[in-house]
Design a protein around this motif. Structure first.
Motif, PDB file in Angstrom:
ATOM      1  N   ASN A   1       0.768  -1.232   0.098  1.00  0.00           N
ATOM      2  CA  ASN A   1       0.057   0.053   0.013  1.00  0.00           C
ATOM      3  C   ASN A   1       0.736   1.251  -0.179  1.00  0.00           C
ATOM      4  O   ASN A   1       0.443   2.304   0.335  1.00  0.00           O
ATOM      5  CB  ASN A   1      -1.081  -0.006   1.154  1.00  0.00           C
ATOM      6  N   THR A   2       2.072   1.279   0.124  1.00  0.00           N
ATOM      7  CA  THR A   2       3.053   2.404  -0.202  1.00  0.00           C
ATOM      8  C   THR A   2       3.060   2.901  -1.545  1.00  0.00           C
ATOM      9  O   THR A   2       3.508   2.044  -2.414  1.00  0.00           O
ATOM     10  CB  THR A   2       4.335   2.126   0.485  1.00  0.00           C
ATOM     11  N   GLN A   3       2.778   4.267  -1.784  1.00  0.00           N
ATOM     12  CA  GLN A   3       2.737   4.744  -3.029  1.00  0.00           C
ATOM     13  C   GLN A   3       4.215   5.065  -3.236  1.00  0.00           C
ATOM     14  O   GLN A   3       4.682   6.130  -2.408  1.00  0.00           O
ATOM     15  CB  GLN A   3       1.868   5.677  -3.208  1.00  0.00           C
ATOM     16  N   LEU A   4       4.756   4.954  -4.319  1.00  0.00           N
ATOM     17  CA  LEU A   4       6.261   5.433  -4.584  1.00  0.00           C
ATOM     18  C   LEU A   4       6.148   6.419  -5.844  1.00  0.00           C
ATOM     19  O   LEU A   4       5.439   6.268  -6.706  1.00  0.00           O
ATOM     20  CB  LEU A   4       7.108   4.386  -4.698  1.00  0.00           C
ATOM     21  N   PRO A   5       7.110   7.602  -5.843  1.00  0.00           N
ATOM     22  CA  PRO A   5       7.109   8.299  -7.016  1.00  0.00           C
ATOM     23  C   PRO A   5       7.756   7.596  -8.297  1.00  0.00           C
ATOM     24  O   PRO A   5       8.457   6.631  -7.933  1.00  0.00           O
ATOM     25  CB  PRO A   5       8.056   9.495  -6.214  1.00  0.00           C
ATOM     26  N   PRO A   6       7.321   8.334  -9.420  1.00  0.00           N
ATOM     27  CA  PRO A   6       7.915   7.392 -10.384  1.00  0.00           C
ATOM     28  C   PRO A   6       9.518   7.034 -10.517  1.00  0.00           C
ATOM     29  O   PRO A   6       9.889   6.164 -11.174  1.00  0.00           O
ATOM     30  CB  PRO A   6       7.765   8.293 -11.684  1.00  0.00           C
ATOM     31  N   ASP A   7      10.515   8.070 -10.077  1.00  0.00           N
ATOM     32  CA  ASP A   7      11.716   7.597  -9.964  1.00  0.00           C
ATOM     33  C   ASP A   7      12.361   7.033  -9.068  1.00  0.00           C
ATOM     34  O   ASP A   7      13.500   6.854  -8.667  1.00  0.00           O
ATOM     35  CB  ASP A   7      12.654   9.100 -10.429  1.00  0.00           C
ATOM     36  N   ASN A   8      11.556   6.564  -8.210  1.00  0.00           N
ATOM     37  CA  ASN A   8      11.985   6.120  -6.747  1.00  0.00           C
ATOM     38  C   ASN A   8      12.823   4.517  -6.930  1.00  0.00           C
ATOM     39  O   ASN A   8      12.484   3.787  -7.735  1.00  0.00           O
ATOM     40  CB  ASN A   8      10.947   5.784  -5.813  1.00  0.00           C
ATOM     41  N   LYS A   9      13.799   4.318  -6.297  1.00  0.00           N
ATOM     42  CA  LYS A   9      14.531   3.101  -6.376  1.00  0.00           C
ATOM     43  C   LYS A   9      14.811   2.333  -5.081  1.00  0.00           C
ATOM     44  O   LYS A   9      15.467   1.553  -4.967  1.00  0.00           O
ATOM     45  CB  LYS A   9      16.054   3.520  -6.977  1.00  0.00           C
ATOM     46  N   ASN A  10      14.287   3.183  -3.926  1.00  0.00           N
ATOM     47  CA  ASN A  10      14.502   2.582  -2.616  1.00  0.00           C
ATOM     48  C   ASN A  10      13.436   2.262  -1.795  1.00  0.00           C
ATOM     49  O   ASN A  10      12.339   2.887  -2.259  1.00  0.00           O
ATOM     50  CB  ASN A  10      15.671   3.296  -1.873  1.00  0.00           C
ATOM     51  N   LYS A  11      13.431   1.780  -0.572  1.00  0.00           N
ATOM     52  CA  LYS A  11      12.227   1.505   0.429  1.00  0.00           C
ATOM     53  C   LYS A  11      12.116   2.752   1.239  1.00  0.00           C
ATOM     54  O   LYS A  11      11.439   2.283   2.549  1.00  0.00           O
ATOM     55  CB  LYS A  11      12.422   0.118   0.677  1.00  0.00           C
ATOM     56  N   ASN A  12      12.975   3.829   1.357  1.00  0.00           N
ATOM     57  CA  ASN A  12      12.862   4.794   2.139  1.00  0.00           C
ATOM     58  C   ASN A  12      11.462   5.146   2.587  1.00  0.00           C
ATOM     59  O   ASN A  12      11.163   5.274   4.002  1.00  0.00           O
ATOM     60  CB  ASN A  12      13.580   5.823   2.081  1.00  0.00           C
ATOM     61  N   ILE A  13      10.605   5.297   1.791  1.00  0.00           N
ATOM     62  CA  ILE A  13       9.320   5.850   2.185  1.00  0.00           C
ATOM     63  C   ILE A  13       8.313   4.730   3.101  1.00  0.00           C
ATOM     64  O   ILE A  13       7.811   4.746   4.051  1.00  0.00           O
ATOM     65  CB  ILE A  13       8.433   6.201   0.873  1.00  0.00           C
ATOM     66  N   TYR A  14       8.716   3.556   2.390  1.00  0.00           N
ATOM     67  CA  TYR A  14       8.110   2.302   3.118  1.00  0.00           C
ATOM     68  C   TYR A  14       8.599   2.345   4.438  1.00  0.00           C
ATOM     69  O   TYR A  14       7.894   1.899   5.506  1.00  0.00           O
ATOM     70  CB  TYR A  14       8.454   1.067   2.166  1.00  0.00           C
ATOM     71  N   PHE A  15      10.013   2.367   4.672  1.00  0.00           N
ATOM     72  CA  PHE A  15      10.468   2.237   6.183  1.00  0.00           C
ATOM     73  C   PHE A  15       9.968   3.298   7.120  1.00  0.00           C
ATOM     74  O   PHE A  15       9.765   2.924   8.199  1.00  0.00           O
ATOM     75  CB  PHE A  15      12.035   2.531   5.936  1.00  0.00           C
ATOM     76  N   ILE A  16       9.579   4.399   6.410  1.00  0.00           N
ATOM     77  CA  ILE A  16       9.131   5.345   7.465  1.00  0.00           C
ATOM     78  C   ILE A  16       7.588   5.081   7.943  1.00  0.00           C
ATOM     79  O   ILE A  16       7.136   5.156   8.837  1.00  0.00           O
ATOM     80  CB  ILE A  16       8.994   6.925   6.488  1.00  0.00           C
ATOM     81  N   ASN A  17       6.737   4.662   6.844  1.00  0.00           N
ATOM     82  CA  ASN A  17       5.565   4.036   7.083  1.00  0.00           C
ATOM     83  C   ASN A  17       5.752   2.892   8.102  1.00  0.00           C
ATOM     84  O   ASN A  17       4.720   2.808   9.261  1.00  0.00           O
ATOM     85  CB  ASN A  17       4.698   3.488   6.057  1.00  0.00           C
ATOM     86  N   VAL A  18       6.611   2.009   7.782  1.00  0.00           N
ATOM     87  CA  VAL A  18       6.692   0.742   9.056  1.00  0.00           C
ATOM     88  C   VAL A  18       6.994   1.320  10.503  1.00  0.00           C
ATOM     89  O   VAL A  18       6.349   0.850  11.356  1.00  0.00           O
ATOM     90  CB  VAL A  18       7.485  -0.104   8.516  1.00  0.00           C
ATOM     91  N   ARG A  19       7.890   2.149  10.532  1.00  0.00           N
ATOM     92  CA  ARG A  19       8.500   2.909  11.736  1.00  0.00           C
ATOM     93  C   ARG A  19       7.225   3.443  12.493  1.00  0.00           C
ATOM     94  O   ARG A  19       6.999   3.290  13.568  1.00  0.00           O
ATOM     95  CB  ARG A  19       9.564   3.802  11.602  1.00  0.00           C
ATOM     96  N   ASN A  20       6.452   4.568  11.591  1.00  0.00           N
ATOM     97  CA  ASN A  20       5.339   5.114  12.335  1.00  0.00           C
ATOM     98  C   ASN A  20       4.196   4.084  12.660  1.00  0.00           C
ATOM     99  O   ASN A  20       3.765   4.343  13.618  1.00  0.00           O
ATOM    100  CB  ASN A  20       4.731   6.108  11.113  1.00  0.00           C
ATOM    101  N   TYR A  21       3.923   2.849  11.946  1.00  0.00           N
ATOM    102  CA  TYR A  21       3.294   1.987  12.417  1.00  0.00           C
ATOM    103  C   TYR A  21       3.592   1.348  13.869  1.00  0.00           C
ATOM    104  O   TYR A  21       2.882   1.350  14.784  1.00  0.00           O
ATOM    105  CB  TYR A  21       2.922   0.723  11.384  1.00  0.00           C
ATOM    106  N   LEU A  22       4.586   0.893  13.666  1.00  0.00           N
ATOM    107  CA  LEU A  22       5.388   0.209  15.012  1.00  0.00           C
ATOM    108  C   LEU A  22       5.446   1.124  16.304  1.00  0.00           C
ATOM    109  O   LEU A  22       5.046   0.430  17.352  1.00  0.00           O
ATOM    110  CB  LEU A  22       6.715  -0.100  14.752  1.00  0.00           C
ATOM    111  N   GLU A  23       5.640   2.302  16.102  1.00  0.00           N
ATOM    112  CA  GLU A  23       5.480   3.134  17.268  1.00  0.00           C
ATOM    113  C   GLU A  23       4.251   3.106  18.165  1.00  0.00           C
ATOM    114  O   GLU A  23       4.022   3.434  19.292  1.00  0.00           O
ATOM    115  CB  GLU A  23       6.039   4.530  16.911  1.00  0.00           C
ATOM    116  N   LYS A  24       3.195   2.950  17.104  1.00  0.00           N
ATOM    117  CA  LYS A  24       1.748   3.144  17.632  1.00  0.00           C
ATOM    118  C   LYS A  24       1.313   1.728  17.987  1.00  0.00           C
ATOM    119  O   LYS A  24       0.064   1.348  18.331  1.00  0.00           O
ATOM    120  CB  LYS A  24       0.792   3.850  16.626  1.00  0.00           C
ATOM    121  N   SER A  25       1.785   0.736  17.702  1.00  0.00           N
ATOM    122  CA  SER A  25       1.477  -0.615  17.716  1.00  0.00           C
ATOM    123  C   SER A  25       1.573  -1.257  19.194  1.00  0.00           C
ATOM    124  O   SER A  25       2.227  -0.559  19.881  1.00  0.00           O
ATOM    125  CB  SER A  25       2.169  -1.507  16.775  1.00  0.00           C
ATOM    126  N   LYS A  26       0.794  -2.424  19.316  1.00  0.00           N
ATOM    127  CA  LYS A  26       1.140  -3.152  20.772  1.00  0.00           C
ATOM    128  C   LYS A  26       1.810  -4.341  20.903  1.00  0.00           C
ATOM    129  O   LYS A  26       1.823  -5.232  21.446  1.00  0.00           O
ATOM    130  CB  LYS A  26      -0.415  -3.516  21.072  1.00  0.00           C
TER     131      LYS A  26
END
Length: 483
Positions: free
Chosen positions: A347-372
């Motif tokens: 479900n992570t949307q990437l810009p057309p020229d993206n080559k890495n998972k940085n946006i995804y990593f940020i989304n995961v970290r944000n989820y983990l911080e709020k998780s149980k």
């Protein structure tokens, strides 16, 4: 001079004599200092009992004995046979106040010492820093040092002969490198990525990876052996936590989140199945039978685990379920499935020229911080479960290759791979530019693999997906948690 050498000189550890070090800091027992002792061929022991210390002293080995026993507990007979050293925070380098070190974890102390030594910061300047300043700079320095070291290690691995053990090492190093690159805002060179992919794919496409399936259970290398290994350990209470879609880099994200729990981990890294999709790879964890999982149209993981661990009362939980002492009563085997990595990746949307998972990593970290998740693991620890963490596959950024596999050819399909019958029709299907590999121990079917880091989709599409044979997809963690 590094901080380990400073302490060695201060404590006269170069002297050939019995020494008992009462470590009040935890630093002498740290991996970093123990490695220093080993590299200098020091004869040392870590002991937690008077009887053990006496046995060592009676051998007249001139040993360094490290312990955290209180001074008053040591009998005079022990004190007479050795030099007794009480190591406090005041004995650490740079004459900083004890209160500075007492507020820090061992990891923070080590990072701070390494930063101060490397930068050669003078004591008068150092005293102007706040603890927060030193920790921030030390953390940056440590991350960059680790990044440089793993770059060198990866380059060395890629210049060696490739086998399945070295691929696991490459997968670990490359995954950790991606995690560090995100933290330090660096970018591994495209040439490195291409060499990793080329070396690994050549080995796998030559059909040599099947050798990993013959490893003995004690050193297993594939996810289909996980349940067998857990059963062989004969633990009374077991918790198996499966994170769908967690590769090596994702494990380090989770590990960083879990550091609040004061756990330690026994880490090993193993192969997913090919194709690296959920139906096959996750089913392999619970079914433990390759022939079965490659013929599944639907996976009943709970039924399989219950039947295999027939002497345990097994209970399944999903990530939305609440875990507490009451609903664990009488449960011998807890299994929790988390889909967070896989769900966020898709479900992570990437810009057309993206080559890495940085946006995804940020989304995961944000989820983990709020998780149980941490609360659930703490609950399992308090209820005396032996905890294992595993994954079925990782993921990769892929671009559409503008190719399509007709539905009537498909046995199983995912974005980066498709299982088809190995018949004359497929052999003569030349319009598809893809790699092909036989299913392990089944020559009646093939896996068609999208080449490099592409997926069977429109060339305008880019996304995070899986199914292929990059190390980001096929090397996954298997972790034992120590409370």
């Amino acid at each position: 001079m590094n901080w380990q050498e400073y302490i060695s000189i201060k404590l006269n550890l170069h002297e050939n004599a019995n020494k008992i070090i009462l470590d009040k800091t935890g630093l002498i027992k740290s991996d970093a200092f123990i490695s220093h002792l080993k590299s200098n061929n020091k004869n040392f022991y870590i002991s937690r009992s008077i009887l053990e210390i006496l046995k060592i002293l009676n051998r007249n080995e001139n040993a360094i004995i490290i312990t955290d026993l209180p001074l008053v507990s040591l009998p005079s007979s022990v004190q007479q046979k050795s030099e007794l050293i009480v190591f406090n925070y005041s004995d650490l380098p740079f004459n900083l106040p004890s209160q500075f070190y007492e507020r820090l974890t061992i990891d923070e102390i080590i990072k701070s010492l390494e930063y101060i030594v490397h930068k050669n910061i003078k004591i008068d300047i150092l005293k102007k820093y706040t603890i927060k300043d030193i920790l921030n700079e030390a953390s940056k320095f440590s991350l960059n040092a680790h990044y440089s070291w793993h770059l060198e290690m990866l380059a060395e691995l890629l210049n060696q002969e490739i086998n399945y053990n070295s691929i696991l090492q490459i997968g670990y190093s490359f995954g950790y490198l991606n995690y560090l690159a995100w933290l330090t805002h660096q970018k591994p060179k495209d040439e490195l990525l291409e060499k990793v992919d080329s070396n690994v794919s050549q080995y796998i496409l030559s059909d040599k990876l099947k050798n990993a399936f013959y490893e003995p259970l004690s050193t297993f290398k594939t996810v289909d052996k996980i349940r067998n290994y857990i059963k062989s350990q004969q633990k009374q209470k077991i918790a198996l936590i499966c994170f769908d879609g967690m590769g090596v880099a994702e494990w380090f994200l989770l590990k960083d989140y879990l550091k609040q729990g004061n756990f330690s981990f026994n880490e090993r890294f193993v192969f997913s199945m090919i194709p690296s999709n959920t139906l096959i790879s996750r089913s392999a964890i619970f079914y433990g039978n390759l022939e079965t999982v490659y013929n599944l149209s639907y996976s009943n993981e709970e039924k399989e685990l219950n039947e295999y661990f027939e002497n345990y009362f097994v209970k399944f939980y999903r990530q939305e379920d609440h875990l507490d002492h009451k609903n664990l009563l009488g449960v011998d085997f807890v299994c929790i499935i988390y889909n967070i990595f896989d769900d966020i990746a898709h479900n992570t949307q990437l810009p057309p020229d993206n080559k890495n998972k940085n946006i995804y990593f940020i989304n995961v970290r944000n989820y983990l911080e709020k998780s149980k998740i941490l609360n659930s693991i703490n609950t399992l620890v308090k209820n005396k479960y032996h905890i294992y963490i595993c994954s079925d596959h990782g993921c990769v950024v892929a671009r559409g290759n503008n190719q399509k596999i007709d539905k009537w050819l498909q046995d199983q399909y995912c974005k980066r791979a498709c299982i088809v019958k190995n018949d004359e029709l497929i052999q003569n299907l030349n319009h598809l530019d893809c790699d092909r590999i036989e299913i392990p121990f089944d020559n009646t079917r093939l896996v068609l693999l999208a080449k490099n880091r592409t997926m069977f989709d429109s060339d305008k599409k880019i996304g995070i997906t899986h199914g292929g044979i990059t190390v980001e997809e096929i090397v996954v963690p298997f972790i034992e948690v120590n409370a």
